[in-house]
Design a protein around this motif. Structure first.
Motif, PDB file in Angstrom:
ATOM      1  N   LEU A  10       0.821  -1.208   0.000  1.00 53.28           N
ATOM      2  CA  LEU A  10       0.000   0.000   0.000  1.00 53.28           C
ATOM      3  C   LEU A  10       0.859   1.264   0.000  1.00 53.28           C
ATOM      4  N   GLY A  14       0.731   4.130  -2.755  1.00 53.94           N
ATOM      5  CA  GLY A  14       0.489   5.500  -2.328  1.00 53.94           C
ATOM      6  C   GLY A  14       1.572   6.447  -2.806  1.00 53.94           C
ATOM      7  N   ILE A 227       0.434  11.394   2.563  1.00 55.10           N
ATOM      8  CA  ILE A 227       0.735  10.064   2.025  1.00 55.10           C
ATOM      9  C   ILE A 227       2.236   9.813   2.034  1.00 55.10           C
ATOM     10  N   ALA A 231       3.977   6.861   3.995  1.00 58.06           N
ATOM     11  CA  ALA A 231       4.636   5.828   3.202  1.00 58.06           C
ATOM     12  C   ALA A 231       6.095   5.660   3.602  1.00 58.06           C
TER      13      ALA A 231
END
Length: 299
Positions: A10, A14, A227, A231
């Protein structure tokens, strides 16, 4: 698939989405700064982003300790100066060249890592630096000189690299909301300060400019920072940096698709050299017995 693998996947998706968003802004910024001062554009953009993040993440921000608050603020100030230099550079050069030169932060990052953390670098890293310099020359040299736009953009890339080092060293998975908000406050403070000599920022001149500013404030600003901060707390430096090398590719692609730039052999050749340098400097540690993963990455 376990939770760790899913989280890393993910994070990759992202970060890839963030680089695509950043790549899409080069053409938009080029248009807006042609109709309003660079400093004013940045101030309006990041004040809107900061207000949005304060409204959404006031509680996570208050939960940060004093040390994290100061670190986040320092990172935001650093990022704000980088944004100013990058935007001033973009006003003086093409979106595709700006995108590729901005991507030089991926090459500069391991050099700063060596200077700040005394990490040893393999010969492949030095080769990557040489390739990047050659690629920059192919992309941006006009005769025997590098123009002012390229120099400003290269300076911003160095500051982005320093931001990457700091964020990789200080970010924590549970602090993403608060750290994103305090960084945005720092960015907004820098951008507002730049406008003070001429009495503060002027507003976008028309509806089209407002739409572009709102997109860059809320999507390419607040959302992208959130994000990116999240991340980078969930993936190693090498993987994050590889994903982020797609930003100049997106920038050039959008510029060509929108008719702002024409695809040329020089663009392809210079871009290929810069991208080869980026991938080499980040992929090489994977082939060592003990990878140097002191940083985890992003802007």
């Amino acid at each position: 698939m376990n939770g760790s693998t899913r989280g890393a996947g993910l994070a990759t998706l992202g970060l890839l989405a963030v680089t695509a968003i950043w790549g899409s802004t080069f053409v938009l910024i080029k248009d807006v700064v042609g109709r309003m001062p660079v400093a004013d554009f940045l101030a309006v953009r990041f004040v809107i982003a900061a207000v949005a993040m304060l409204v959404l993440f006031a509680l996570p921000l208050l939960r940060l300790g004093r040390a994290q608050l100061l670190r986040g603020l320092a990172l935001g100030v650093l990022y704000g100066v980088a944004q100013w230099l990058q935007t001033e550079g973009l006003a003086r050069t093409s979106p595709s060249v700006s995108g590729f030169v901005t991507g030089m932060y991926v090459v500069i990052t391991p050099i700063l890592s060596l200077l700040l953390f005394r990490q040893r670098m393999a010969w492949t890293t030095w080769l990557a630096v040489l390739l990047a310099m050659l690629g920059l020359g192919v992309l941006a040299l006009n005769g025997f000189e590098v123009d002012a736009g390229v120099l400003l953009t290269l300076a911003s890339a160095a500051l982005y690299a320093l931001h990457i080092v700091g964020l990789g060293h200080w970010s924590r998975p549970g602090d993403a909301f608060g750290m994103s908000a305090i960084q945005m406050l720092g960015i907004a403070a820098v951008c507002l300060a730049i406008t003070l000599p001429h009495g503060g920022p002027s507003l976008p001149p028309d509806g089209k400019a407002w739409i572009a500013v709102l997109y860059m404030a809320l999507i390419a600003g607040a959302l992208a920072m959130l994000i990116q901060t999240w991340a980078q707390a969930h993936m190693p430096a090498t993987r994050a940096a590889i994903v982020m090398t797609t930003e100049p590719v997106f920038a050039a692609g959008f510029a060509v698709l929108l008719g702002v730039d024409v695809l040329t052999t020089r663009m392809l050749g210079g871009g290929a050299l810069v991208l080869a340098a980026m991938y080499m400097v980040e992929l090489a540690p994977r082939f060592r017995r003990k990878p140097a993963e002191a940083l985890h990455h992003e802007v």
